[in-house]
Design an enzyme around this catalytic site. Structure first.
Site, PDB file in Angstrom:
ATOM      1  N   ASP A 166      62.744  64.087  47.792  1.00 51.02           N
ATOM      2  CA  ASP A 166      63.845  65.449  47.701  1.00 51.02           C
ATOM      3  C   ASP A 166      64.576  65.494  46.782  1.00 51.02           C
ATOM      4  O   ASP A 166      65.820  65.933  46.802  1.00 51.02           O
ATOM      5  CB  ASP A 166      64.607  65.102  49.025  1.00 51.02           C
TER       6      ASP A 166
ATOM      7  N   GLY B 152      58.427  68.677  51.652  1.00 53.07           N
ATOM      8  CA  GLY B 152      58.924  69.839  51.754  1.00 53.07           C
ATOM      9  C   GLY B 152      59.821  70.192  50.492  1.00 53.07           C
ATOM     10  O   GLY B 152      60.765  69.650  50.116  1.00 53.07           O
ATOM     11  N   HIS B 153      58.943  71.017  49.709  1.00 52.58           N
ATOM     12  CA  HIS B 153      59.530  71.348  48.504  1.00 52.58           C
ATOM     13  C   HIS B 153      60.134  72.888  48.531  1.00 52.58           C
ATOM     14  O   HIS B 153      59.321  73.913  48.952  1.00 52.58           O
ATOM     15  CB  HIS B 153      58.402  71.499  47.550  1.00 52.58           C
TER      16      HIS B 153
ATOM     17  N   GLN C 273      57.033  63.237  47.380  1.00 56.20           N
ATOM     18  CA  GLN C 273      58.032  62.080  47.985  1.00 56.20           C
ATOM     19  C   GLN C 273      58.627  61.549  46.472  1.00 56.20           C
ATOM     20  O   GLN C 273      58.894  62.395  45.462  1.00 56.20           O
ATOM     21  CB  GLN C 273      57.056  61.020  48.707  1.00 56.20           C
TER      22      GLN C 273
HETATM   23  P1  GDP Z   1      61.676  68.162  46.839  1.00 49.83           P
HETATM   24  O1  GDP Z   1      61.093  67.895  48.084  1.00 49.83           O
HETATM   25  O2  GDP Z   1      61.794  67.301  45.654  1.00 49.83           O
HETATM   26  O3  GDP Z   1      61.026  69.656  46.234  1.00 49.83           O
HETATM   27  O4  GDP Z   1      63.324  68.840  47.321  1.00 49.83           O
HETATM   28  P2  GDP Z   1      63.862  69.542  48.410  1.00 49.83           P
HETATM   29  O5  GDP Z   1      63.404  70.715  48.475  1.00 49.83           O
HETATM   30  O6  GDP Z   1      63.399  68.727  49.620  1.00 49.83           O
HETATM   31  O7  GDP Z   1      65.290  69.360  48.409  1.00 49.83           O
HETATM   32  C1  GDP Z   1      66.151  69.842  47.327  1.00 49.83           C
HETATM   33  C2  GDP Z   1      67.141  70.583  47.783  1.00 49.83           C
HETATM   34  O8  GDP Z   1      68.066  70.884  46.722  1.00 49.83           O
HETATM   35  C3  GDP Z   1      66.828  72.143  48.133  1.00 49.83           C
HETATM   36  O9  GDP Z   1      67.413  72.575  48.976  1.00 49.83           O
HETATM   37  C4  GDP Z   1      66.859  72.686  46.949  1.00 49.83           C
HETATM   38  O10 GDP Z   1      66.838  74.076  46.834  1.00 49.83           O
HETATM   39  C5  GDP Z   1      68.158  72.182  46.349  1.00 49.83           C
HETATM   40  N1  GDP Z   1      68.440  72.217  44.874  1.00 49.83           N
HETATM   41  C6  GDP Z   1      67.507  71.855  43.806  1.00 49.83           C
HETATM   42  N2  GDP Z   1      67.961  71.680  42.776  1.00 49.83           N
HETATM   43  C7  GDP Z   1      69.186  71.849  42.982  1.00 49.83           C
HETATM   44  C8  GDP Z   1      70.460  71.903  42.256  1.00 49.83           C
HETATM   45  O11 GDP Z   1      70.356  71.574  40.981  1.00 49.83           O
HETATM   46  N3  GDP Z   1      71.720  72.081  42.633  1.00 49.83           N
HETATM   47  C9  GDP Z   1      71.843  72.532  44.018  1.00 49.83           C
HETATM   48  N4  GDP Z   1      72.861  72.589  44.458  1.00 49.83           N
HETATM   49  N5  GDP Z   1      70.870  72.503  44.768  1.00 49.83           N
HETATM   50  C10 GDP Z   1      69.480  72.232  44.068  1.00 49.83           C
HETATM   51  P1  IMO Z   2      59.221  65.402  49.438  1.00 46.15           P
HETATM   52  O1  IMO Z   2      57.900  65.712  48.706  1.00 46.15           O
HETATM   53  C1  IMO Z   2      61.552  62.900  51.312  1.00 46.15           C
HETATM   54  C2  IMO Z   2      59.798  59.599  53.927  1.00 46.15           C
HETATM   55  C3  IMO Z   2      60.069  59.814  55.565  1.00 46.15           C
HETATM   56  C4  IMO Z   2      59.827  58.312  56.052  1.00 46.15           C
HETATM   57  C5  IMO Z   2      58.796  57.739  55.150  1.00 46.15           C
HETATM   58  C6  IMO Z   2      57.313  57.778  55.637  1.00 46.15           C
HETATM   59  O2  IMO Z   2      59.955  66.598  50.127  1.00 46.15           O
HETATM   60  O3  IMO Z   2      60.030  64.686  48.735  1.00 46.15           O
HETATM   61  P2  IMO Z   2      55.592  59.709  56.338  1.00 46.15           P
HETATM   62  O4  IMO Z   2      55.836  60.818  57.212  1.00 46.15           O
HETATM   63  O5  IMO Z   2      55.232  60.047  55.049  1.00 46.15           O
HETATM   64  O6  IMO Z   2      54.690  58.707  56.873  1.00 46.15           O
HETATM   65  O7  IMO Z   2      57.176  59.006  56.204  1.00 46.15           O
HETATM   66  O8  IMO Z   2      58.789  58.812  53.967  1.00 46.15           O
HETATM   67  N1  IMO Z   2      59.267  61.011  53.468  1.00 46.15           N
HETATM   68  C7  IMO Z   2      60.060  61.627  52.436  1.00 46.15           C
HETATM   69  N2  IMO Z   2      61.469  61.600  52.407  1.00 46.15           N
HETATM   70  N3  IMO Z   2      60.771  63.454  50.969  1.00 46.15           N
HETATM   71  C8  IMO Z   2      59.571  63.474  51.384  1.00 46.15           C
HETATM   72  O9  IMO Z   2      58.717  64.423  50.608  1.00 46.15           O
HETATM   73  C9  IMO Z   2      59.098  62.886  52.334  1.00 46.15           C
HETATM   74  N4  IMO Z   2      58.070  62.306  52.813  1.00 46.15           N
HETATM   75  C10 IMO Z   2      57.858  61.516  53.394  1.00 46.15           C
HETATM   76  O10 IMO Z   2      61.423  60.254  55.795  1.00 46.15           O
HETATM   77  O11 IMO Z   2      60.928  57.661  55.558  1.00 46.15           O
HETATM   78 MG    MG Z   3      61.722  67.633  49.979  1.00 45.97          MG
END
Ligand code: GDP
Ligand code: IMO
Ligand code: MG
Length: 384
Positions: A12, A39-40, A202
């Site tokens: 994340d 979840g991107h 991840q």
């Molecule tokens: P990922 O799994 O690495 O793609 O990241 P996620 O989408 O799960 O979580 C990142 C969150 O931060 C999302 O809600 C993005 O829209 C948000 N985000 C990404 N970059 C920035 C930033 O520079 N500033 C802020 N405030 N939010 C950001």
């Molecule tokens: P992105 O790509 C954050 C974490 C779960 C749990 C562990 C194992 O959005 O960064 P799993 O379901 O993979 O067997 O869970 O890994 N986890 C993540 N945490 N971002 C993710 O993906 C994750 N995918 C799995 O919360 O701790």
């Molecule tokens: Mg994510």
């Protein structure tokens, strides 16, 4: 040049947003690991999309879900339906490898059952069936997409998997086939030509070999897996390591810089730190230099990208972990004692205190921060 984008913390980090930004100079966006546990979050114009399986590219890219990715057909089809509203030609630009492992209701049920049995030692998985799909595949009883081309063969395989797993429901094969029908014509390994961006999932600390085992995911997250997981080659590539200006983690496991109580709640609120896949509140903590250095070394990172810098704007002081009492060992992270120092906070990203924060990271991690992101949209990023 090709690119590999990985997360340097526990997921994340904002990989989706960074991939979207870098996608403009690449033709192909390739997923090579993970599955619907990812979840991107990507903003396509004003529309927010959470990509679980579809690579985070735009209408300018070809998208390839390559063999290292675990596929949940229902999730994939509903994501395609959703993004078709923005990019009606999405399906023509999408390819899914026939070698992909398929997550069935059996693995999702197993995931929950294993977590329940583990009780207080549960990993806190996303419940998407990731671990059991990998282990069933390693036992050579898993389902691959190519199995779905032949109905009778699939039924035999599903029966065996159900028997081995003590799973009673018999309608699984029919459900899988009806979902497969919608995507069947896109299940092929394409000829990939042009610049490739490999989209990691991840984070390095969740890698099964290099992360905080057993509190990890079940498919590799390190950049070298991009080639094994996709079957593609690259003559020349650079690795981009994405990290937040602080740290978050979802699920169980060691997190030395975690902030508890009101201060932790405050950071969660500021950063809207709730899981993009499960909606769970993310654990929040300060940035961790030794952890980032470890992850950057393991991944051989060329450039750093810092996200969510804006979230810390206006804080009086910002915590940074500068060292541990011992050399960092990921599987033993919980027993190490971090030294946390507080630096002066900054008003905005033009403040000199923010420049000092960046210099401190670059000094400790021994790499340059090439991009700084300061908001969720594609435009809210600057190059240094
Ligand atoms: P990922 O799994 O690495 O793609 O990241 P996620 O989408 O799960 O979580 C990142 C969150 O931060 C999302 O809600 C993005 O829209 C948000 N985000 C990404 N970059 C920035 C930033 O520079 N500033 C802020 N405030 N939010 C950001
Ligand atoms: P992105 O790509 C954050 C974490 C779960 C749990 C562990 C194992 O959005 O960064 P799993 O379901 O993979 O067997 O869970 O890994 N986890 C993540 N945490 N971002 C993710 O993906 C994750 N995918 C799995 O919360 O701790
Ligand atoms: Mg994510």
């Amino acid at each position: 040049m090709d690119s590999i984008v990985v997360g340097l913390q526990w997921g994340d980090e904002g990989k989706g947003k960074v991939v979207q930004k870098l996608s403009r100079s690449h033709k192909w966006i390739v997923r090579f690991s993970g599955g619907p546990n990812a979840g991107h979050t990507v903003y396509h114009g004003n529309t927010k999309m959470v990509h679980h399986l579809l690579p985070s590219g735009t209408n300018e890219n070809f998208l390839f879900i390559s063999r290292g990715t675990l596929v949940d057909l229902e999730t994939l089809n509903s994501e395609i339906k959703e993004i078709s509203k923005i990019y009606p030609d999405i399906k023509e630009r999408l390819f899914v490898s026939p070698y992909c492992r398929v997550i069935t209701p059996i693995e999702k049920w197993q995931d929950g059952a294993i977590e329940k049995t583990k009780g207080k030692n549960s990993v806190g998985t996303t419940g998407r069936g990731i671990g059991p799909t990998v282990s069933n595949d390693a036992n050579r009883v898993g389902i691959r997409l190519f199995d779905l081309f032949d109905q009778n063969h699939l039924k035999e395989k599903v029966d065996l998997l159900a028997e081995i797993s003590n799973f009673g429901d018999q309608s699984i094969a029919d459900e899988l086939l009806s979902q497969f029908e919608k995507i069947k014509d896109r299940v092929l390994d394409p000829k990939v030509e042009g610049q490739i961006l490999f989209e990691g999932t991840q984070g390095i600390m969740l890698d099964p070999m290099y992360g905080t085992y057993p509190y990890v995911t079940s498919t590799p997250t390190i950049p070298s897996f991009a080639f094994y997981g996709s079957g593609l080659k690259s003559e020349k590539y650079e690795v981009w390591g994405v990290f937040k200006a602080y740290t978050t983690r979802v699920g169980s496991g060691p997190f030395p810089t975690e902030i508890f109580g009101e201060a932790g709640d405050d950071l969660r609120k500021r950063g809207s730190e709730f899981g993009a896949t499960t909606g769970r509140p993310r654990r929040c903590g300060w940035i961790d230099f030794p952890q980032l250095e470890y992850a950057s070394n393991v991944s051989n990172v060329d450039h750093l990208v810092m996200t969510k810098s804006d979230v810390l704007n206006g804080l009086e002081k910002v915590g940074v972990c500068i060292s541990y009492d011992k050399k960092i060992i990921p599987y033993d992270l919980g027993s190490l004692k971090p030294t946390i120092e507080y630096v002066k906070g900054w008003k905005n990203l033009e403040s000199s205190e923010f420049a000092d924060f960046i210099s401190a990271i670059e000094h400790h991690v021994r790499r340059r921060i090439k991009y700084v992101s300061y908001g969720p949209s594609e435009e809210e990023i600057f190059q240094r």
